[in-house]
Write a protein that holds these residues in place. Structure first.
Motif, PDB file in Angstrom:
ATOM      1  N   GLY A   1       1.487   4.104  -3.499  1.00 33.21           N
ATOM      2  CA  GLY A   1       0.379   3.401  -4.131  1.00 33.21           C
ATOM      3  C   GLY A   1      -0.522   4.244  -5.002  1.00 33.21           C
ATOM      4  N   TYR A   2      -0.353   5.560  -4.993  1.00 35.03           N
ATOM      5  CA  TYR A   2      -1.130   6.412  -5.887  1.00 35.03           C
ATOM      6  C   TYR A   2      -0.543   6.274  -7.285  1.00 35.03           C
ATOM      7  CZ  TYR A   2      -3.178   8.602  -1.806  1.00 35.03           C
ATOM      8  OH  TYR A   2      -3.852   8.826  -0.652  1.00 35.03           O
ATOM      9  N   ILE A   3      -1.411   6.003  -8.254  1.00 36.74           N
ATOM     10  CA  ILE A   3      -0.954   5.784  -9.615  1.00 36.74           C
ATOM     11  C   ILE A   3      -1.751   6.677 -10.557  1.00 36.74           C
ATOM     12  CG2 ILE A   3      -0.592   4.088 -11.459  1.00 36.74           C
ATOM     13  CD1 ILE A   3      -0.584   1.922  -9.279  1.00 36.74           C
ATOM     14  N   SER A   4      -1.035   7.352 -11.446  1.00 34.47           N
ATOM     15  CA  SER A   4      -1.662   8.170 -12.474  1.00 34.47           C
ATOM     16  C   SER A   4      -1.492   7.487 -13.820  1.00 34.47           C
ATOM     17  CB  SER A   4      -1.001   9.555 -12.541  1.00 34.47           C
ATOM     18  OG  SER A   4      -1.195  10.246 -11.339  1.00 34.47           O
TER      19      SER A   4
ATOM     20  N   ILE B   1      -6.023  10.205 -15.113  1.00 36.59           N
ATOM     21  CA  ILE B   1      -6.753   9.817 -13.908  1.00 36.59           C
ATOM     22  C   ILE B   1      -5.722   9.403 -12.873  1.00 36.59           C
ATOM     23  CG2 ILE B   1      -8.218   8.031 -12.878  1.00 36.59           C
ATOM     24  CD1 ILE B   1      -9.803   7.919 -15.405  1.00 36.59           C
ATOM     25  N   GLU B   2      -5.989   9.758 -11.612  1.00 37.67           N
ATOM     26  CA  GLU B   2      -5.140   9.294 -10.510  1.00 37.67           C
ATOM     27  C   GLU B   2      -6.018   8.601  -9.483  1.00 37.67           C
ATOM     28  OE1 GLU B   2      -1.533  11.364  -8.673  1.00 37.67           O
ATOM     29  OE2 GLU B   2      -3.201  11.897  -7.335  1.00 37.67           O
ATOM     30  N   THR B   3      -5.604   7.386  -9.104  1.00 37.85           N
ATOM     31  CA  THR B   3      -6.322   6.629  -8.089  1.00 37.85           C
ATOM     32  C   THR B   3      -5.305   5.870  -7.254  1.00 37.85           C
ATOM     33  OG1 THR B   3      -8.200   5.143  -7.700  1.00 37.85           O
ATOM     34  CG2 THR B   3      -6.754   4.596  -9.546  1.00 37.85           C
ATOM     35  N   PHE B   4      -5.788   5.030  -6.364  1.00 36.22           N
ATOM     36  CA  PHE B   4      -4.921   4.313  -5.449  1.00 36.22           C
ATOM     37  C   PHE B   4      -4.972   2.822  -5.764  1.00 36.22           C
ATOM     38  CE2 PHE B   4      -3.849   2.167  -1.520  1.00 36.22           C
ATOM     39  CZ  PHE B   4      -2.723   2.860  -1.110  1.00 36.22           C
ATOM     40  N   GLY B   5      -3.841   2.248  -6.157  1.00 35.00           N
ATOM     41  CA  GLY B   5      -3.748   0.806  -6.338  1.00 35.00           C
ATOM     42  C   GLY B   5      -3.756   0.355  -7.783  1.00 35.00           C
ATOM     43  N   LEU B   6      -2.952  -0.645  -8.041  1.00 35.97           N
ATOM     44  CA  LEU B   6      -2.784  -1.178  -9.391  1.00 35.97           C
ATOM     45  C   LEU B   6      -4.074  -1.763  -9.956  1.00 35.97           C
ATOM     46  CD1 LEU B   6      -0.901  -1.807 -11.743  1.00 35.97           C
ATOM     47  CD2 LEU B   6      -0.355  -3.970 -10.616  1.00 35.97           C
ATOM     48  N   VAL B   7      -4.829  -2.482  -9.152  1.00 36.12           N
ATOM     49  CA  VAL B   7      -6.064  -3.108  -9.638  1.00 36.12           C
ATOM     50  C   VAL B   7      -7.026  -2.050 -10.165  1.00 36.12           C
ATOM     51  CG1 VAL B   7      -8.110  -4.413  -8.935  1.00 36.12           C
ATOM     52  CG2 VAL B   7      -5.843  -5.146  -8.185  1.00 36.12           C
ATOM     53  N   PHE B   8      -7.161  -0.956  -9.434  1.00 31.71           N
ATOM     54  CA  PHE B   8      -8.083   0.096  -9.850  1.00 31.71           C
ATOM     55  C   PHE B   8      -7.587   0.802 -11.106  1.00 31.71           C
ATOM     56  CE2 PHE B   8      -8.662  -0.111  -5.145  1.00 31.71           C
ATOM     57  CZ  PHE B   8      -9.829  -0.856  -5.196  1.00 31.71           C
ATOM     58  N   VAL B   9      -6.284   0.977 -11.210  1.00 27.67           N
ATOM     59  CA  VAL B   9      -5.718   1.603 -12.409  1.00 27.67           C
ATOM     60  C   VAL B   9      -5.902   0.701 -13.620  1.00 27.67           C
ATOM     61  CG1 VAL B   9      -3.559   2.294 -13.515  1.00 27.67           C
ATOM     62  CG2 VAL B   9      -4.117   3.137 -11.266  1.00 27.67           C
TER      63      VAL B   9
END
Length: 106
Positions: free
Chosen positions: A42-45, A10-18
């Motif tokens: 800030g995009y994190i996979s 999954i790839e989303t934006f921001g540490l909290v969401f990851v």
């Protein structure tokens, strides 16, 4: 060479969401968190591994968790029977390789 029945990402934006996605993924199915990568700006996979059904359930749960927080999942994938050469990429993000060796490990 390690091989897995499946990998999910999954790839989303921001540490909290990851973090929320990872928590939901690991709670929803019998998957192992492989690692993560701060892709850019800030995009994190995040990558998990397990059997095909578990990875599918985990990715679905991760997407749902991120969307409940009002964020977007920019991409997601489940790859069944990944080719062995994908290990060259996956191993780069392996969390266990980032941790210091335990005493007694050699």
């Amino acid at each position: 060479m390690r091989t897995y029945e499946a990998i999910g990402a999954i790839e989303t934006f921001g540490l909290v969401f990851v973090l929320e996605a990872c928590d939901a993924m690991c709670k929803a199915a019998n998957v192992e968190l492989v690692g993560y990568e701060n892709v850019a700006s800030g995009y994190i996979s995040v990558i998990v591994q397990g059997d095909v059904a578990a990875c599918q359930s985990a990715v679905e749960a991760g997407i749902e968790a991120v969307e409940k927080l009002g964020a977007n999942v920019y991409s997601s994938v489940v790859i069944a029977s990944p080719h062995g050469d994908l290990n060259k990429m996956i191993d780069r993000y392996r969390l266990s390789d980032l941790l210091p060796a335990e005493e007694g490990d050699a």
